[in-house]
Design a protein around this motif. Structure first.
Motif, short mmCIF file in Angstrom:
data_model
loop_
_atom_site.label_atom_id
_atom_site.label_comp_id
_atom_site.label_asym_id
_atom_site.label_seq_id
_atom_site.Cartn_x
_atom_site.Cartn_y
_atom_site.Cartn_z
N THR A 1 9.26 -0.86 -14.65
CA THR A 1 8.63 -2.10 -15.10
C THR A 1 9.56 -3.28 -14.79
OG1 THR A 1 9.60 -1.91 -17.32
CG2 THR A 1 7.39 -0.99 -16.99
N VAL A 2 8.99 -4.47 -14.82
CA VAL A 2 9.75 -5.69 -14.59
C VAL A 2 9.74 -6.51 -15.87
CG1 VAL A 2 9.85 -7.87 -13.32
CG2 VAL A 2 9.26 -5.75 -12.11
N ASP A 3 10.92 -6.99 -16.29
CA ASP A 3 11.02 -7.82 -17.49
C ASP A 3 10.70 -9.26 -17.10
OD1 ASP A 3 11.82 -9.33 -19.73
OD2 ASP A 3 13.16 -7.71 -20.33
N THR A 4 9.49 -9.70 -17.37
CA THR A 4 9.04 -11.03 -16.96
C THR A 4 9.71 -12.16 -17.76
OG1 THR A 4 7.15 -10.87 -18.46
CG2 THR A 4 6.81 -10.17 -16.18
N LEU A 5 10.36 -11.80 -18.86
CA LEU A 5 11.01 -12.83 -19.69
C LEU A 5 12.36 -13.26 -19.13
CD1 LEU A 5 10.31 -11.32 -23.24
CD2 LEU A 5 9.05 -13.16 -22.07
N ASP B 1 18.26 -18.15 -14.92
CA ASP B 1 19.17 -18.80 -15.86
C ASP B 1 19.54 -17.87 -17.01
OD1 ASP B 1 19.17 -21.06 -14.33
OD2 ASP B 1 17.77 -22.18 -15.59
N LYS B 2 18.55 -17.21 -17.57
CA LYS B 2 18.83 -16.29 -18.67
C LYS B 2 19.67 -15.11 -18.20
CE LYS B 2 14.87 -17.37 -21.64
NZ LYS B 2 13.66 -16.84 -22.32
N TYR B 3 19.37 -14.64 -17.01
CA TYR B 3 20.15 -13.53 -16.45
C TYR B 3 21.63 -13.92 -16.34
CZ TYR B 3 22.01 -10.36 -12.85
OH TYR B 3 22.77 -9.46 -12.14
N LEU B 4 21.91 -15.10 -15.81
CA LEU B 4 23.30 -15.55 -15.67
C LEU B 4 23.94 -15.81 -17.03
CD1 LEU B 4 23.02 -17.91 -12.57
CD2 LEU B 4 24.04 -15.63 -12.68
N ASP B 5 23.13 -16.28 -18.00
CA ASP B 5 23.65 -16.45 -19.36
C ASP B 5 24.14 -15.12 -19.93
OD1 ASP B 5 23.55 -19.11 -19.81
OD2 ASP B 5 21.69 -19.12 -20.97
N ILE B 6 23.35 -14.08 -19.75
CA ILE B 6 23.72 -12.76 -20.27
C ILE B 6 24.96 -12.23 -19.54
CG2 ILE B 6 22.97 -10.37 -20.50
CD1 ILE B 6 20.10 -11.45 -20.80
N SER C 1 13.49 -10.45 -27.03
CA SER C 1 12.60 -9.35 -26.63
C SER C 1 13.02 -8.70 -25.31
CB SER C 1 11.16 -9.86 -26.51
OG SER C 1 10.71 -10.40 -27.73
N LEU C 2 14.28 -8.85 -24.94
CA LEU C 2 14.76 -8.29 -23.68
C LEU C 2 14.60 -6.78 -23.67
CD1 LEU C 2 16.30 -8.89 -20.98
CD2 LEU C 2 18.40 -8.35 -22.23
N THR C 3 14.17 -6.24 -22.54
CA THR C 3 14.04 -4.80 -22.38
C THR C 3 15.42 -4.15 -22.37
OG1 THR C 3 12.02 -5.06 -21.07
CG2 THR C 3 13.17 -2.95 -20.91
N VAL C 4 15.65 -3.19 -23.25
CA VAL C 4 16.91 -2.44 -23.31
C VAL C 4 16.57 -0.95 -23.25
CG1 VAL C 4 19.00 -1.90 -24.61
CG2 VAL C 4 18.08 -4.23 -24.66
N ARG C 5 17.03 -0.30 -22.21
CA ARG C 5 16.80 1.14 -22.05
C ARG C 5 18.11 1.88 -22.20
NH1 ARG C 5 13.50 -1.28 -18.09
NH2 ARG C 5 11.27 -0.82 -18.33
N LYS C 6 17.98 3.21 -22.36
CA LYS C 6 19.16 4.06 -22.57
C LYS C 6 19.11 5.25 -21.63
CE LYS C 6 17.83 4.15 -26.84
NZ LYS C 6 17.66 4.53 -28.26
N THR C 7 20.29 5.77 -21.32
CA THR C 7 20.36 6.98 -20.51
C THR C 7 21.65 7.72 -20.79
OG1 THR C 7 20.05 7.86 -18.27
CG2 THR C 7 21.56 6.03 -18.50
N LEU C 8 21.64 9.00 -20.47
CA LEU C 8 22.85 9.82 -20.51
C LEU C 8 23.31 10.08 -19.08
CD1 LEU C 8 22.13 12.62 -23.15
CD2 LEU C 8 23.80 10.78 -23.33
#
Length: 758
Positions: free
Chosen positions: A279-283, A287-292, A196-203
């Motif tokens: 917004t802040v992704d509370t998930l 550890d998960k950040y470093l995994d990604i 459920s990670l937040t994924v945003r897009k931009t140009l």
């Protein structure tokens, strides 16, 4: 550590490596690769009269054919530089990954077994396979608090032809489809870590204004594009969609893209707040950040940069993950022999006597070496002449560069000539002029003499200038078949027997370094030609200049050269760049580093006949050694107190024979270059005001090809700082003046009276 279904040991291993490569991963912004490498459209050609192959800048027509790549590279560099400044100013914890191709993701054979079950582009779920398996992320931001941002870069609008609305519409329509595809892949790649990670897009549209984008989307003829962009960005209306795109209004000016002003940062931060920081992704835990992060830039994924040979075929395997690797790779590219069409034409014409002039890094020495190689292959002996102490090391380097190709060719077409090095000091010894004439006339064969004279300065603003001109004039009168190619920074007072040939296209240093040198060219009273633009981008812009400060309680002495803390600070920065022993598997070694000052106080330990230290090394030298760095010192004091050691070390530094950091007065290393240069302000008691800055940048900063480190000194009204940490052996100003006020014609006395190459 939470890793979902991924293999625990594999994840831990990759994260450990990421922690090692990026020690501040949880506290700062990293750009990966740290430098954007351009697709430089070089050609190849053979040096006239030799089989030596070199790279050559393309013609205007060839350059025009590469404009698409050049514009795309420029846009990528432009945006990345702004994102770096945004991250640094806001203390954002994120990785900005650039141009990551899907096929490079988790593709390392060594990790194949461990990563075989991890989600990859090739194993998208069946219902998503219509998005395809191929592609690349132009910009992928992995943020510790806000999740992932997928960015599509478009350089449309950079030229007048691409600014039309129809061209922008076409590009945006394609970009929206690409964004949707890349969002799907980004979610899939991290689905086992946090689905459920937040994924945003931009140009990223660095050359399209918000007003133009708004006008296009408001046009009723573009309703389909409008709806597609709204849906892709999650915007409720056109105004919000425009707000979520990064346009030219939020970025620095293209002509000075490196200059991100506070006003620009404010605009960029506003875009960032709307698009990412709302917004802040509370998930997302640490550890998960470093995994990604480990998935996208860790050891199992190839992080490569553009690397092309002469026919523009990509060479695989050039990986650049860290700042040190970026410095090493960019330094390697800049060290390649590259000639301009002007230089190639000059060698085709082969004039007998010429003087190359121009600002630092324009290939003057490289042309001399190629011409010397040509003469050698024709069977002629080549005389490499140094007329000043300042050029002794440079002449040694040229001699070595000429000898290497000769020894490497076991079957030359002709019996090659030999290289003869001549070292003189026209500054203090008038008799050296006559000695040089005598020595060179002995070398005449069949009425011909072949001479290379680099770092020549003929103008009368320095004491030996007219003497060097006299040498050339006397040789011309005595040897009808004289072939003499000279080169020098300034174009003043060149003898009439030498035809001036200005070289002004920078070839040998990164633009980030060039920007520190170029401003003083404009202030150098017209004696140095200004740089010109070839239209061909450098291999890479380079990393930002690292700026340290000689300031604070731990710092002592008026100047950094007196301060051991400055030595420790410099050592710490070198460690961060990964500078280590050449025996280690690191891209940068100690021999790649030169620390340059204009201070005549620089010295190593002075010892007596019993090997007792009678005068300690300068503070900066002690600080470097305290941190374990091997150091070679070339100071004015060393030449006076231990001439034999000084000359031995000078020859060593000329060819970087020993893996040591060089600490030197700028007057001894004219013509030499290093990938990393540290510039220490200092004093030789003769220069003040603007002249100090000009000398520092012309003769110190210009010795850097890739990474410049500058130590700043705060303005003070007193001559010295108060010492409060035990450095009581630093001499006072009166003591320094007394020590330098010699009357024996030594170099110390000369530095105070005349200065190095003013």
């Amino acid at each position: 550590m939470a890793c979902g279904t991924s293999d625990q040991n594999t994840s831990d291993n990759m994260v450990d490596i990421v922690r090692h490569l990026y020690p501040d991963a949880l506290t700062r912004t990293y750009i990966v690769p740290p430098v954007h490498f351009n697709r430089v459209p070089y050609n190849t050609a053979k040096v006239p009269g030799t089989d030596q192959e070199v790279l050559v800048l393309p013609s205007g027509e060839q350059l025009q054919q590469q404009q698409g790549n050049i514009q795309a590279d420029f846009a990528q560099q432009h945006v990345l530089h702004n994102l770096q400044q945004l991250g640094d100013s806001g203390k954002e914890v994120m990785f900005v990954v650039s141009e990551l191709n899907f096929k490079d993701y988790l593709n390392k054979p060594f990790y194949a077994k461990q990563t075989s079950k991890l989600p990859k582009p090739a194993n998208l779920p069946k219902e998503l396979r219509h998005h395809g398996k191929q592609g690349d992320f132009d910009i992928l931001v992995i943020h510790r608090k806000h999740g992932i941002l997928v960015g599509e870069m478009k350089s449309v609008g950079k030229t007048e032809a691409s600014r039309a609305d129809t061209e922008v519409i076409k590009v945006i329509d394609k970009a929206v489809k690409q964004l949707d595809k890349y969002e799907v892949h980004a979610r899939h790649m991290v689905s086992d870590i946090t689905p459920s990670l937040t994924v945003r897009k931009t140009l990223f549209l660095p050359y399209v204004s918000r007003a133009q984008l708004q006008r296009i989307l408001d046009d009723e003829n573009n309703a389909k594009l409008q709806q597609a962009l709204w849906g892709s960005l999650g915007a409720p209306n056109t105004a919000k969609a425009v707000q979520l795109c990064c346009c030219s209004d939020q970025l620095s000016q293209p002509a000075s893209y490196w200059h991100v002003t506070p006003a620009v940062l404010s605009q960029l931060s506003t875009w960032w707040q709307h698009r990412m920081a709302c917004t802040v992704d509370t998930l997302l835990s640490d550890d998960k950040y470093l995994d990604i992060v480990a998935r996208f830039v860790g050891p199992a994924t190839t992080v490569s940069v553009h690397c092309y040979n002469g026919v523009r075929v990509r060479v695989l395997g050039v990986e650049v993950r860290t700042a040190g690797q970026a410095v090493a790779e960019l330094g390697r590219k800049l060290a390649s022999v590259v000639l301009t069409l002007q230089q190639l034409d000059l060698m085709n014409r082969d004039p007998p006597r010429i003087c190359l002039t121009g600002p630092p890094g324009t290939g003057k020495t490289a042309v001399l070496v190629q011409q010397g190689l040509r003469w050698l292959l024709q069977g002629h002996d080549v005389q490499v002449v140094a007329t000043l102490i300042n050029t002794w090391a440079n002449s040694k380097m040229i001699t070595k560069q000429l000898q290497l190709p000769m020894s490497a060719d076991p079957t030359p077409p002709l019996t090659p000539g030999t290289v003869v090095q001549h070292q003189y000091d026209f500054t203090n010894r008038e008799a050296d002029v006559q000695q040089a004439v005598t020595d060179l006339l002995v070398r005449v064969k069949d009425g011909r003499l072949y001479v290379l004279l680099d770092e020549a300065m003929f103008d009368s603003s320095i004491e030996p200038g007219p003497r060097i001109a006299t040498l050339v004039t006397r040789l011309e009168k005595s040897v009808p078949g004289l072939h003499l190619w000279a080169a020098g920074l300034k174009h003043d007072a060149i003898p009439s027997s030498l035809r001036p040939e200005p070289l002004t296209i920078p070839l040998r240093c990164a633009p980030s370094v060039l920007r520190e040198v170029q401003p003083v060219i404009d202030r150098a009273t017209g004696s140095v030609h200004k740089y010109s633009d070839s239209g061909v981008p450098a291999p890479g812009d380079g990393q930002c200049v690292i700026r340290l400060s000689h300031h604070g309680n731990a710092h002592t002495g008026r100047w950094p050269v007196e301060c051991s803390q400055c030595g420790k600070d410099v050592a710490a920065e070198l460690r961060r760049l990964g500078v280590e022993s050449g025996d280690s598997p690191t891209p940068l070694s100690y021999r790649d580093v030169m620390i340059i000052t204009r201070s005549s106080e620089l010295q190593d330990d002075v010892v007596d006949d019993a090997d007792r230290v009678t005068s300690r090394a300068s503070g900066v030298v002690r600080g470097l050694r305290d941190e374990g760095l091997p150091v070679c010192v070339l100071g004015v004091q060393d030449r006076v107190h231990n001439k034999a050691r000084w000359e031995r070390d000078l020859n060593d530094v000329a060819v970087a024979a020993t893996d040591r950091v060089t600490v030197t007065h700028y007057g001894y290393v004219h013509g030499l270059e290093r990938r990393v240069v540290v510039m220490l302000p200092g004093t030789d008691h003769i220069m003040v005001g603007d002249g100090v800055d000009i000398q520092d940048r012309l003769y110190a900063a210009s010795r850097c090809t890739t990474q410049l480190i500058m130590v700043n000194v705060p303005s003070v009204t007193t001559d010295t700082f108060h010492s409060n940490n035990g450095d009581h052996d630093q001499p006072t100003k009166d003591q320094r003046d007394k020590k330098n006020d010699n009357s024996d014609g030594s170099s110390v006395s000369w530095v105070k009276r005349k200065g190095f190459l003013l």
